[in-house]
Every structure is written in C-alpha cells, then in structure tokens.
Design a protein around this motif. Structure first.
Motif, mmCIF file in Angstrom:
data_model
loop_
_atom_site.group_PDB
_atom_site.id
_atom_site.type_symbol
_atom_site.label_atom_id
_atom_site.label_comp_id
_atom_site.label_asym_id
_atom_site.label_seq_id
_atom_site.Cartn_x
_atom_site.Cartn_y
_atom_site.Cartn_z
ATOM 1 N N LYS A 67 0.832 -1.191 0.000
ATOM 2 C CA LYS A 67 0.000 0.000 0.000
ATOM 3 C C LYS A 67 0.879 1.258 0.000
ATOM 4 C CE LYS A 67 -3.991 -2.081 0.187
ATOM 5 N NZ LYS A 67 -3.510 -3.474 0.086
ATOM 6 N N LYS A 81 -15.303 11.287 0.583
ATOM 7 C CA LYS A 81 -15.620 9.991 -0.040
ATOM 8 C C LYS A 81 -16.529 10.188 -1.256
ATOM 9 C CE LYS A 81 -16.502 6.324 2.438
ATOM 10 N NZ LYS A 81 -15.378 5.449 2.145
ATOM 11 N N PHE A 116 -14.306 11.969 -4.159
ATOM 12 C CA PHE A 116 -13.087 11.336 -4.668
ATOM 13 C C PHE A 116 -13.095 9.812 -4.593
ATOM 14 C CE2 PHE A 116 -12.033 15.525 -2.824
ATOM 15 C CZ PHE A 116 -11.668 16.175 -3.988
ATOM 16 N N LYS A 117 -14.187 9.212 -4.078
ATOM 17 C CA LYS A 117 -14.317 7.753 -4.051
ATOM 18 C C LYS A 117 -13.154 7.081 -3.319
ATOM 19 C CE LYS A 117 -17.847 8.435 -6.714
ATOM 20 N NZ LYS A 117 -19.212 8.501 -6.119
ATOM 21 N N THR A 118 -12.692 7.681 -2.250
ATOM 22 C CA THR A 118 -11.596 7.100 -1.491
ATOM 23 C C THR A 118 -12.105 6.074 -0.495
ATOM 24 O OG1 THR A 118 -9.752 7.616 0.003
ATOM 25 C CG2 THR A 118 -11.724 8.969 0.204
ATOM 26 N N VAL A 119 -11.229 5.160 -0.087
ATOM 27 C CA VAL A 119 -11.627 4.129 0.878
ATOM 28 C C VAL A 119 -11.603 4.660 2.303
ATOM 29 C CG1 VAL A 119 -10.747 2.306 -0.625
ATOM 30 C CG2 VAL A 119 -9.265 3.240 1.151
ATOM 31 N N LEU A 142 -4.277 12.628 0.783
ATOM 32 C CA LEU A 142 -5.241 11.558 0.531
ATOM 33 C C LEU A 142 -5.923 11.738 -0.825
ATOM 34 C CD1 LEU A 142 -6.851 9.081 1.331
ATOM 35 C CD2 LEU A 142 -8.331 10.564 2.714
ATOM 36 N N VAL A 143 -6.316 12.965 -1.139
ATOM 37 C CA VAL A 143 -7.019 13.224 -2.397
ATOM 38 C C VAL A 143 -6.125 12.914 -3.592
ATOM 39 C CG1 VAL A 143 -7.934 15.064 -3.855
ATOM 40 C CG2 VAL A 143 -8.644 14.900 -1.469
ATOM 41 N N THR A 183 -5.483 9.196 -4.036
ATOM 42 C CA THR A 183 -6.645 8.511 -4.601
ATOM 43 C C THR A 183 -6.795 8.813 -6.086
ATOM 44 O OG1 THR A 183 -7.773 8.604 -2.456
ATOM 45 C CG2 THR A 183 -9.135 8.204 -4.398
ATOM 46 N N GLY A 193 -4.464 7.021 -8.358
ATOM 47 C CA GLY A 193 -4.603 5.574 -8.437
ATOM 48 C C GLY A 193 -3.655 4.809 -7.541
ATOM 49 N N VAL A 219 -4.546 2.581 -1.526
ATOM 50 C CA VAL A 219 -4.796 3.200 -0.223
ATOM 51 C C VAL A 219 -5.516 2.194 0.656
ATOM 52 C CG1 VAL A 219 -5.909 5.099 1.004
ATOM 53 C CG2 VAL A 219 -4.941 5.482 -1.284
ATOM 54 N N GLU A 278 -6.904 1.391 4.997
ATOM 55 C CA GLU A 278 -7.314 2.020 6.251
ATOM 56 C C GLU A 278 -7.222 0.997 7.367
ATOM 57 O OE1 GLU A 278 -10.794 5.136 7.070
ATOM 58 O OE2 GLU A 278 -11.544 3.083 6.919
#
Length: 407
Positions: free
Chosen positions: A111, A145, A148-151, A184-185, A188, A191, A194, A196
């Motif tokens: 990661k 989220k 940006f569709k982050t986990v 983080l942005v 993400t 690509g 990432v 958690e």
C-alpha cells in the motif's frame, strides 16, 4: 540517500515540550520491539520552548523547518526522512506510537498510503470535541468519499503511513492543515493503493490550546475539497441548473402553466432562462478549471474526463456558440417583426416577450460559450511555447544562430 532505513516515524512539532519526550519514547519502544531499522524525525517548525533539546535528548533527529505551517513542517520532514516508509503523527501524545504494527504490515504489503481510522479504533472521552466528532469530521469525510471515491472514512486522521517516494511524486503543495487532505485526495486520484486501519485517539497531554482552529481549518479543508473537485463545484450544479431551466422553459414557452391555484407564468420563465445562463457558465467553469488543473499538475488526469476535455476543441465550442447565437438572432428578428406589426406599441406579454427572453438567453449563452472556449484554449499556449523553447537547437550552424538570436 545514505543510511537508508525502512521506517521514519515523523512528528511535526511546534512547542510540544510537555508531550514530545513521551511520544519519542513510545516510538522508540515500537522500533525496539519490532526490530525495524528506523529513525524518529522531529520536523521542528520554530519551537521556542526547548522542544529541540528534548528531542535530541530522546534520541530523535531534529530537522528545522523555517516555513511555518502544519503542511510545511510535514513536507520538510518528508524530504529529510531517510526511511523508505514514513509514519506521521502529532507530537501531542494523542496517537499511540507504540502500536504501529498494522500500518507497517499494510505498507509492506504494497500500500502507498495507510490511513488511520479513529472512529473504528476508539476515541477516548474528551479526546475530540463533540462538534469535531459528530459534525465536522463526519461531514468532511462524507464529502471526501463522495467527491473522490476514497476508501478512507476518517479523512482527517493525523496518524497515517505512506511510501515516501510515492508521496513525493504527488507534488503536494499546501502548507496548512489541509496538507493531510491533499495527500489523501491526490493519492486517490493518482490511483495509488490506499488502505485504512483502526487506530486509537487519546486525550492530548498539553496544557495549552491546540494549534487547530475549528472553523478556520474546517473551512480550509472544505475549500480544498471543492477546489480539487471541479465536477462537484461546477459541473454537476451546472448540469442540474441547465436541465431545470431547459425543462421549465420548454413547458412555459408556449404559455402559462396552472397547477391548482398556482400559475407559473412569465416571471417563472425568466427564472428558467436565468438557470440556463448560470448553468452553462458553471459547466464552462468546470471545463476551464479541470483543464487548467490537470494541465499544470494540480489535479491528476482522469481518463474519461480527460478524453471529454480533449474532444471539446475551440472549433467545436465556437460552432455550438454560433448555433445558439443564430437561434437568438432568429428569435430576436421574429420578436421585432411582431413588435413592428403592432406599430411598435406595447409588447404582447403572452407571446412576444417569451420570444425576446428566448432570444436574449440564447445570445448571452452563446457569447458565454464563445468566451469560455477562447479562455480554455489559452491554457495550452504556455505549454506550447515551452516545448518550442525547450527544443534542442538544430545541427546546422546557421539554423542554430537563427534559433538562438532573438532578432
């Protein structure tokens, strides 16, 4: 880089004399327990309470960072770190540096960024103000989220680990508290993998107020999220306004609409026209903003979005603008003819005024598109000039002279 290590535990520091020693001791205990080849790095942002001496006495390496700001301190620390991986966290004894095993495991698994989640790991009583816990963090994390569709579900957790080279490649720019959001942005959007992991949050051990200012820094985080998402700031609202305006305008173009005792007439038609004008301008801003941001590296390129932007050439935009303006001129001429037929007397509100509103809307929208197309195309000019300037001089001496001689 000499003396390369596997891990750097990085702590930004500004007057943390009360808690710095215990944070360093916990971090050192983790390195001793796991046998990881690592270092503890204190990115000092101009402390005046003796934090530097405390850090050195505890066996940490101190890196002075003259530029003030949370993000500036972290950026300087990341540049100075010797570890392949970095785990960063505040030096206020709110994060448990003695238990970083989950972060290291995810980093070793490949990661690029590992976020802590305080809500899953546990927040001690009094460790987080209620408005942060129940309003600020959940709201900003939800928007992060969504945009940006982050986990990551705890967008602003200060304890996180990352691959140093991967994060350096993101070209992070902010200097304040929003640095954590930018990391983080961009990770993400680029690509990068990432993950958690749960982590705990304890009440900090400082007697002074924290450097964080709720509303100021909350606004800076929100502003950052909006500026890095032209889709949500401009595109989606613009599409919604345009569609609402077109639908309402199409219904009211032929005449008033009665719903029960309510009549939607000419004034509602004007509002629909305004929605179309503002909506198209907002969509134009989305195109210009995204093209500028991606061209100059502020936001990583998106495959589908990039293809759409490239398809929107100046010529195509101008063609759409001219068609709209032609429609406007036609409606204007029709309305003028109707006015002339009435000997240039008062306009008929039920027919002619609608044609005039349609004409002005089409003309204004077409003009907006034309100007936005030129503005968007201007963004490419500096890149083109730089490619010319950076081209190697030709082999022929005379050609080389013409290439370098400004006259």
């Amino acid at each position: 880089m000499a003396d390369a290590l596997e891990l750097t535990i990085l702590m930004p520091c500004l007057n943390e004399a009360e808690t710095l020693a215990i944070c360093i001791a916990k971090a050192q205990s983790f390195l001793d327990r796991t046998g990881i080849a690592g270092e503890i790095l204190i990115a000092d942002n101009g402390s005046t309470d003796g934090s530097q001496a405390i850090a050195a006495a505890g066996g940490a390496r101190v890196q002075p960072i003259p530029e003030r700001g949370y993000g500036a301190a972290l950026a300087g620390g990341i540049s100075a770190a010797r570890g392949r991986f970095i785990i960063m966290g505040d030096a206020d004894d709110s994060y448990d540096f003695a238990n970083l095993d989950a972060f290291v495991a995810e980093l070793r698994a490949g990661k690029a960024l590992v976020m802590g989640n305080r809500f899953k790991g546990g927040i001690a009583p009094g460790a987080m103000p209620w408005h942060h816990k129940y309003i600020g963090n959940p709201a900003l994390s939800f928007l992060g989220k969504l945009f940006f569709k982050t986990v990551a579900s705890d967008f602003h957790c200060g304890l996180r680990g990352f691959d140093r080279q991967a994060i350096l490649g993101l070209n992070l720019r902010t200097t304040g508290m929003e640095f954590a959001s930018e990391m983080l942005v961009k990770a993400t959007l680029s690509g990068l993998p990432v993950a958690e992991v749960p982590t705990t949050l304890s009440k900090d051990g400082r007697s002074r107020p924290p450097h964080l200012r709720s509303f100021r820094d909350g606004w800076r985080h929100l502003r950052f999220l909006l500026l890095f998402s032209p889709r949500w700031l401009f595109l989606y609202p613009g599409i919604a306004l345009t569609l609402i305006g077109l639908l309402a305008g199409a219904i009211l173009l032929v005449g008033p609409l009665r719903v029960g005792h309510v009549v939607f007439g000419l004034h509602t038609f004007l509002v629909a026209a305004m929605c179309v004008i503002v909506g198209v301008q907002s969509i134009s801003f989305a195109v210009i903003g995204r093209r500028f941001a991606s061209r100059y590296g502020f936001i990583p390129r998106s495959g589908t979005y990039h293809d759409i932007l490239e398809a929107l050439s100046l010529e195509r935009i101008l063609l759409a603008a001219m068609l709209l303006m032609a429609l406007g001129v036609a409606a204007l001429l029709w309305g003028f003819a109707q006015w002339a037929a009435r000997d240039f007397g008062p306009l008929n509100a039920s027919t002619t005024m609608r044609a005039m509103i349609l004409a002005i809307t089409a003309l204004v929208t077409g003009f907006q598109l034309m100007m936005s197309g030129f503005m968007s195309s201007m963004i490419n000019i500096p890149l083109y000039e730089r490619r010319i300037a950076d081209a190697p001089p030709p082999d022929d001496p005379m050609q080389r002279r013409r290439h370098t001689d400004p006259h």
